[in-house]
Motif scaffolding. Structure first.
Motif, PDB file in Angstrom:
ATOM      1  N   GLY A 160      10.479   8.120  -6.099  1.00  0.00           N
ATOM      2  CA  GLY A 160      11.825   8.264  -5.558  1.00  0.00           C
ATOM      3  C   GLY A 160      11.902   7.737  -4.126  1.00  0.00           C
ATOM      4  O   GLY A 160      10.896   7.660  -3.416  1.00  0.00           O
ATOM      5  N   PHE A 161      13.110   7.392  -3.700  1.00  0.00           N
ATOM      6  CA  PHE A 161      13.298   6.773  -2.394  1.00  0.00           C
ATOM      7  C   PHE A 161      12.972   7.719  -1.237  1.00  0.00           C
ATOM      8  O   PHE A 161      12.473   7.302  -0.200  1.00  0.00           O
ATOM      9  N   ALA A 162      13.248   8.992  -1.396  1.00  0.00           N
ATOM     10  CA  ALA A 162      13.043   9.957  -0.311  1.00  0.00           C
ATOM     11  C   ALA A 162      11.589  10.402  -0.153  1.00  0.00           C
ATOM     12  O   ALA A 162      11.247  11.031   0.847  1.00  0.00           O
ATOM     13  N   ALA A 163      10.741  10.057  -1.096  1.00  0.00           N
ATOM     14  CA  ALA A 163       9.340  10.477  -1.022  1.00  0.00           C
ATOM     15  C   ALA A 163       8.658   9.839   0.189  1.00  0.00           C
ATOM     16  O   ALA A 163       8.913   8.686   0.536  1.00  0.00           O
ATOM     17  N   PRO A 223       5.543   8.655   0.804  1.00  0.00           N
ATOM     18  CA  PRO A 223       4.839   7.380   0.620  1.00  0.00           C
ATOM     19  C   PRO A 223       5.799   6.197   0.449  1.00  0.00           C
ATOM     20  O   PRO A 223       5.500   5.091   0.893  1.00  0.00           O
ATOM     21  N   THR A 224       6.947   6.431  -0.160  1.00  0.00           N
ATOM     22  CA  THR A 224       7.938   5.381  -0.329  1.00  0.00           C
ATOM     23  C   THR A 224       8.527   4.991   1.023  1.00  0.00           C
ATOM     24  O   THR A 224       8.745   3.808   1.290  1.00  0.00           O
ATOM     25  N   GLN A 225       8.770   5.967   1.877  1.00  0.00           N
ATOM     26  CA  GLN A 225       9.301   5.680   3.215  1.00  0.00           C
ATOM     27  C   GLN A 225       8.335   4.798   4.003  1.00  0.00           C
ATOM     28  O   GLN A 225       8.767   3.863   4.681  1.00  0.00           O
ATOM     29  N   VAL A 226       7.052   5.097   3.900  1.00  0.00           N
ATOM     30  CA  VAL A 226       6.043   4.289   4.599  1.00  0.00           C
ATOM     31  C   VAL A 226       6.099   2.854   4.110  1.00  0.00           C
ATOM     32  O   VAL A 226       6.100   1.906   4.904  1.00  0.00           O
ATOM     33  N   ARG A 227       6.168   2.652   2.801  1.00  0.00           N
ATOM     34  CA  ARG A 227       6.217   1.298   2.237  1.00  0.00           C
ATOM     35  C   ARG A 227       7.499   0.582   2.629  1.00  0.00           C
ATOM     36  O   ARG A 227       7.505  -0.619   2.871  1.00  0.00           O
ATOM     37  N   PHE A 228       8.616   1.314   2.705  1.00  0.00           N
ATOM     38  CA  PHE A 228       9.888   0.729   3.105  1.00  0.00           C
ATOM     39  C   PHE A 228       9.806   0.201   4.541  1.00  0.00           C
ATOM     40  O   PHE A 228      10.169  -0.950   4.819  1.00  0.00           O
ATOM     41  N   VAL A 229       9.318   1.027   5.451  1.00  0.00           N
ATOM     42  CA  VAL A 229       9.198   0.616   6.856  1.00  0.00           C
ATOM     43  C   VAL A 229       8.244  -0.568   6.984  1.00  0.00           C
ATOM     44  O   VAL A 229       8.529  -1.539   7.691  1.00  0.00           O
ATOM     45  N   ILE A 234       7.161  -5.390  -3.534  1.00  0.00           N
ATOM     46  CA  ILE A 234       6.721  -4.897  -4.848  1.00  0.00           C
ATOM     47  C   ILE A 234       6.171  -3.483  -4.715  1.00  0.00           C
ATOM     48  O   ILE A 234       6.472  -2.601  -5.524  1.00  0.00           O
ATOM     49  N   GLN A 235       5.383  -3.252  -3.670  1.00  0.00           N
ATOM     50  CA  GLN A 235       4.820  -1.923  -3.444  1.00  0.00           C
ATOM     51  C   GLN A 235       5.934  -0.898  -3.188  1.00  0.00           C
ATOM     52  O   GLN A 235       5.897   0.213  -3.716  1.00  0.00           O
ATOM     53  N   PHE A 236       6.941  -1.286  -2.409  1.00  0.00           N
ATOM     54  CA  PHE A 236       8.074  -0.399  -2.154  1.00  0.00           C
ATOM     55  C   PHE A 236       8.808  -0.075  -3.458  1.00  0.00           C
ATOM     56  O   PHE A 236       9.120   1.091  -3.730  1.00  0.00           O
ATOM     57  N   ILE A 237       9.077  -1.071  -4.276  1.00  0.00           N
ATOM     58  CA  ILE A 237       9.777  -0.852  -5.553  1.00  0.00           C
ATOM     59  C   ILE A 237       8.934   0.044  -6.458  1.00  0.00           C
ATOM     60  O   ILE A 237       9.458   0.977  -7.087  1.00  0.00           O
ATOM     61  N   TYR A 238       7.638  -0.214  -6.528  1.00  0.00           N
ATOM     62  CA  TYR A 238       6.739   0.591  -7.349  1.00  0.00           C
ATOM     63  C   TYR A 238       6.809   2.068  -6.938  1.00  0.00           C
ATOM     64  O   TYR A 238       6.925   2.950  -7.778  1.00  0.00           O
ATOM     65  N   PHE A 239       6.738   2.332  -5.643  1.00  0.00           N
ATOM     66  CA  PHE A 239       6.773   3.718  -5.172  1.00  0.00           C
ATOM     67  C   PHE A 239       8.152   4.343  -5.331  1.00  0.00           C
ATOM     68  O   PHE A 239       8.260   5.543  -5.559  1.00  0.00           O
ATOM     69  N   THR A 240       9.210   3.545  -5.206  1.00  0.00           N
ATOM     70  CA  THR A 240      10.553   4.069  -5.415  1.00  0.00           C
ATOM     71  C   THR A 240      10.723   4.533  -6.852  1.00  0.00           C
ATOM     72  O   THR A 240      11.243   5.622  -7.113  1.00  0.00           O
ATOM     73  N   VAL A 241      10.258   3.731  -7.805  1.00  0.00           N
ATOM     74  CA  VAL A 241      10.343   4.095  -9.220  1.00  0.00           C
ATOM     75  C   VAL A 241       9.441   5.290  -9.527  1.00  0.00           C
ATOM     76  O   VAL A 241       9.829   6.219 -10.237  1.00  0.00           O
ATOM     77  N   LYS A 242       8.237   5.278  -8.966  1.00  0.00           N
ATOM     78  CA  LYS A 242       7.250   6.317  -9.264  1.00  0.00           C
ATOM     79  C   LYS A 242       7.598   7.665  -8.631  1.00  0.00           C
ATOM     80  O   LYS A 242       7.464   8.704  -9.263  1.00  0.00           O
TER      81      LYS A 242
END
Length: 114
Positions: free
Chosen positions: A52-55, A57-63, A42-50
């Motif tokens: 983008g995937f390349a950002a 903070p989103t990379q950290v949540r993805f890993v 959920i956190q990864f999806i939230y940051f991806t929407v907020k």
């Protein structure tokens, strides 16, 4: 290290819920591990929407989300113990080992450390 608790930040609450769920899982309630995975996704999806995937903070949540899924298959739970230490560091001190490693990756050379 200085204690840094930001109760007004949604990001901090994501980490706190993750921390509590991980402690619950490591204390014998396997549902806690499923909650850790769910909150991480959920956190990864939230940051991806907020952002983008390349950002960054989103990379950290993805890993982190990938690590939580991998840890589910570790019968020793050593991986979850390592994630617990990292989650404590993020929740209480706003420092993250995954972020420190990701910032060194070639695709993040132009990103500022957040």
């Amino acid at each position: 290290m200085k204690l840094k608790i930001e109760m007004t930040s949604l990001e901090w609450w994501f980490w706190l819920v993750t921390l509590v769920a991980m402690i619950m899982g490591l204390s014998g309630r396997v549902e806690g591990f499923y909650l850790v995975i769910a909150v991480s996704i959920i956190q990864f999806i939230y940051f991806t929407v907020k952002r983008g995937f390349a950002a960054f903070p989103t990379q950290v949540r993805f890993v982190y989300a990938i690590f939580t899924i991998i840890a589910l298959f570790d019968p020793t739970t050593i991986f979850y113990w390592a994630l617990l230490v990292g989650t404590i560091m993020v929740t209480l001190f706003d420092t993250c080992f995954i972020a420190r490693i990701l910032i060194l990756m070639p695709w993040n050379k132009n990103e500022k450390l957040s």
